[in-house]
Design a protein around this motif. Structure first.
Motif, PDB file in Angstrom:
ATOM      1  N   THR A 114      68.660 -18.649  -9.982  1.00  0.00           N
ATOM      2  CA  THR A 114      68.206 -17.309  -9.585  1.00  0.00           C
ATOM      3  C   THR A 114      69.328 -16.567  -8.861  1.00  0.00           C
ATOM      4  O   THR A 114      69.552 -15.383  -9.103  1.00  0.00           O
ATOM      5  N   LEU A 115      70.050 -17.286  -7.992  1.00  0.00           N
ATOM      6  CA  LEU A 115      71.194 -16.694  -7.290  1.00  0.00           C
ATOM      7  C   LEU A 115      72.284 -16.303  -8.280  1.00  0.00           C
ATOM      8  O   LEU A 115      72.875 -15.228  -8.177  1.00  0.00           O
ATOM      9  N   ILE A 116      72.537 -17.165  -9.256  1.00  0.00           N
ATOM     10  CA  ILE A 116      73.540 -16.867 -10.297  1.00  0.00           C
ATOM     11  C   ILE A 116      73.135 -15.601 -11.055  1.00  0.00           C
ATOM     12  O   ILE A 116      73.955 -14.705 -11.280  1.00  0.00           O
ATOM     13  N   GLU A 117      71.856 -15.527 -11.431  1.00  0.00           N
ATOM     14  CA  GLU A 117      71.377 -14.363 -12.186  1.00  0.00           C
ATOM     15  C   GLU A 117      71.505 -13.076 -11.359  1.00  0.00           C
ATOM     16  O   GLU A 117      71.918 -12.031 -11.875  1.00  0.00           O
ATOM     17  N   LYS A 168      88.565 -25.901 -28.769  1.00  0.00           N
ATOM     18  CA  LYS A 168      87.672 -27.044 -29.026  1.00  0.00           C
ATOM     19  C   LYS A 168      86.378 -26.982 -28.210  1.00  0.00           C
ATOM     20  O   LYS A 168      85.524 -27.847 -28.340  1.00  0.00           O
ATOM     21  N   LEU A 169      86.238 -25.974 -27.350  1.00  0.00           N
ATOM     22  CA  LEU A 169      85.013 -25.865 -26.539  1.00  0.00           C
ATOM     23  C   LEU A 169      83.804 -25.659 -27.445  1.00  0.00           C
ATOM     24  O   LEU A 169      83.842 -24.873 -28.389  1.00  0.00           O
ATOM     25  N   LYS A 170      82.731 -26.366 -27.126  1.00  0.00           N
ATOM     26  CA  LYS A 170      81.511 -26.275 -27.943  1.00  0.00           C
ATOM     27  C   LYS A 170      80.441 -25.417 -27.265  1.00  0.00           C
ATOM     28  O   LYS A 170      79.693 -24.712 -27.909  1.00  0.00           O
ATOM     29  N   LYS A 171      80.370 -25.512 -25.937  1.00  0.00           N
ATOM     30  CA  LYS A 171      79.350 -24.747 -25.201  1.00  0.00           C
ATOM     31  C   LYS A 171      79.902 -23.394 -24.774  1.00  0.00           C
ATOM     32  O   LYS A 171      81.110 -23.230 -24.623  1.00  0.00           O
ATOM     33  N   GLU A 172      78.991 -22.459 -24.548  1.00  0.00           N
ATOM     34  CA  GLU A 172      79.388 -21.147 -24.040  1.00  0.00           C
ATOM     35  C   GLU A 172      79.261 -21.142 -22.519  1.00  0.00           C
ATOM     36  O   GLU A 172      78.266 -21.632 -21.968  1.00  0.00           O
ATOM     37  N   HIS A 173      80.279 -20.601 -21.858  1.00  0.00           N
ATOM     38  CA  HIS A 173      80.314 -20.587 -20.396  1.00  0.00           C
ATOM     39  C   HIS A 173      80.622 -19.185 -19.883  1.00  0.00           C
ATOM     40  O   HIS A 173      81.359 -18.433 -20.512  1.00  0.00           O
ATOM     41  N   ILE A 174      80.074 -18.895 -18.702  1.00  0.00           N
ATOM     42  CA  ILE A 174      80.453 -17.682 -17.972  1.00  0.00           C
ATOM     43  C   ILE A 174      81.382 -18.113 -16.845  1.00  0.00           C
ATOM     44  O   ILE A 174      81.070 -19.043 -16.093  1.00  0.00           O
ATOM     45  N   LEU A 175      82.527 -17.463 -16.757  1.00  0.00           N
ATOM     46  CA  LEU A 175      83.457 -17.692 -15.661  1.00  0.00           C
ATOM     47  C   LEU A 175      83.142 -16.633 -14.610  1.00  0.00           C
ATOM     48  O   LEU A 175      83.555 -15.480 -14.725  1.00  0.00           O
ATOM     49  N   LEU A 176      82.345 -17.005 -13.612  1.00  0.00           N
ATOM     50  CA  LEU A 176      81.899 -16.071 -12.580  1.00  0.00           C
ATOM     51  C   LEU A 176      82.874 -16.172 -11.404  1.00  0.00           C
ATOM     52  O   LEU A 176      82.928 -17.199 -10.721  1.00  0.00           O
ATOM     53  N   LEU A 183      81.667 -21.986 -12.493  1.00  0.00           N
ATOM     54  CA  LEU A 183      81.507 -22.197 -13.936  1.00  0.00           C
ATOM     55  C   LEU A 183      80.016 -22.265 -14.257  1.00  0.00           C
ATOM     56  O   LEU A 183      79.310 -23.151 -13.776  1.00  0.00           O
ATOM     57  N   VAL A 184      79.539 -21.311 -15.048  1.00  0.00           N
ATOM     58  CA  VAL A 184      78.112 -21.177 -15.329  1.00  0.00           C
ATOM     59  C   VAL A 184      77.854 -21.431 -16.817  1.00  0.00           C
ATOM     60  O   VAL A 184      78.508 -20.836 -17.676  1.00  0.00           O
ATOM     61  N   GLU A 185      76.906 -22.304 -17.091  1.00  0.00           N
ATOM     62  CA  GLU A 185      76.498 -22.549 -18.480  1.00  0.00           C
ATOM     63  C   GLU A 185      75.738 -21.304 -18.956  1.00  0.00           C
ATOM     64  O   GLU A 185      74.771 -20.881 -18.299  1.00  0.00           O
ATOM     65  N   LYS A 186      76.182 -20.730 -20.053  1.00  0.00           N
ATOM     66  CA  LYS A 186      75.661 -19.407 -20.435  1.00  0.00           C
ATOM     67  C   LYS A 186      74.169 -19.427 -20.765  1.00  0.00           C
ATOM     68  O   LYS A 186      73.427 -18.541 -20.345  1.00  0.00           O
ATOM     69  N   ASP A 187      73.703 -20.432 -21.492  1.00  0.00           N
ATOM     70  CA  ASP A 187      72.298 -20.380 -21.933  1.00  0.00           C
ATOM     71  C   ASP A 187      71.299 -20.756 -20.844  1.00  0.00           C
ATOM     72  O   ASP A 187      70.148 -20.337 -20.891  1.00  0.00           O
ATOM     73  N   THR A 188      71.732 -21.513 -19.830  1.00  0.00           N
ATOM     74  CA  THR A 188      70.798 -21.929 -18.772  1.00  0.00           C
ATOM     75  C   THR A 188      71.048 -21.229 -17.433  1.00  0.00           C
ATOM     76  O   THR A 188      70.204 -21.265 -16.546  1.00  0.00           O
TER      77      THR A 188
END
Length: 202
Positions: A3-6, A70-78, A135-140
């Motif tokens: 929630t804080l990340i959002e 080679k990265l498989k997951k999507e990430h947000i660099l906050l 480092l934030v996982e984009k989908d979660t």
């Protein structure tokens, strides 16, 4: 925490928005942040020149390009930052280059003084040191790690200087800027890429 990340993401800038925000404040003799002073405005002006130079000159190494590819997951660099911060001026343009290299990464920047709650979650030895990358996982929107405020060797340089001289003075700051100039962003690239690779395995 998500929630804080959002909440923080709702309050964030893209890299170009961040740069434009700093520029427009400078045109009015102001800097980002809760405190205003001539020194902070001068630092912001100097940092704008540094960031303009780095935007043109920073190049990702072939090794980093390959690993980011080679990265498989999507990430947000906050990234928690401020326009007057000398370390941020050296680091945020490098992170932006990394984010532009792959569609798996998205850079979002928040200002430290506007995001107390987030900053307080990511203190460095009790201090509100920036820049700080979450480092934030984009989908979660789950935080998968953090990095900052400096690459390991730059942090060691400052730590050793403080132990020897008792203070961080202008000489120390000049030595740090020389270190960044010589390093060309490579330590930042390597350490953040390693953080990303570790997050992939979570």
């Amino acid at each position: 925490m998500s929630t804080l990340i959002e909440k923080s993401l709702d309050n964030s800038y893209s890299y170009s928005e961040y740069r434009n925000h700093i520029s427009s404040l400078l045109q009015n003799g102001l800097s980002t942040g809760a405190t205003q002073s001539e020194d902070l405005t001068n630092y912001s002006s100097l940092n704008e020149v540094r960031m303009n130079r780095l935007d043109k000159t920073i190049k990702l190494t072939d090794d980093i390009k390959e690993r980011l590819g080679k990265l498989k997951k999507e990430h947000i660099l906050l990234v928690i930052s401020e326009g007057w911060c000398g370390d941020a001026a050296q680091i945020v343009p490098v992170i932006n280059k990394m984010a532009n290299e792959t569609d798996k990464l998205e850079l979002e920047i928040v200002l430290r003084d506007d995001n107390d709650e987030l900053m307080n979650e990511y203190l460095t030895n009790g201090a509100r040191s920036i820049p700080k990358l979450v480092l934030v996982e984009k989908d979660t929107h789950i935080a998968r790690g953090s990095w900052g405020p400096r690459p390991h060797d730059a942090a060691k340089l400052i730590r050793d200087y403080k132990e020897q001289h008792g203070v961080i003075d202008q000489v120390a700051k000049t030595e740090l800027q020389k270190w960044y100039l010589h390093d060309k962003g490579e330590s930042t690239m390597k350490e953040i890429t390693l953080l990303l690779e570790n997050a992939e395995n979570m």
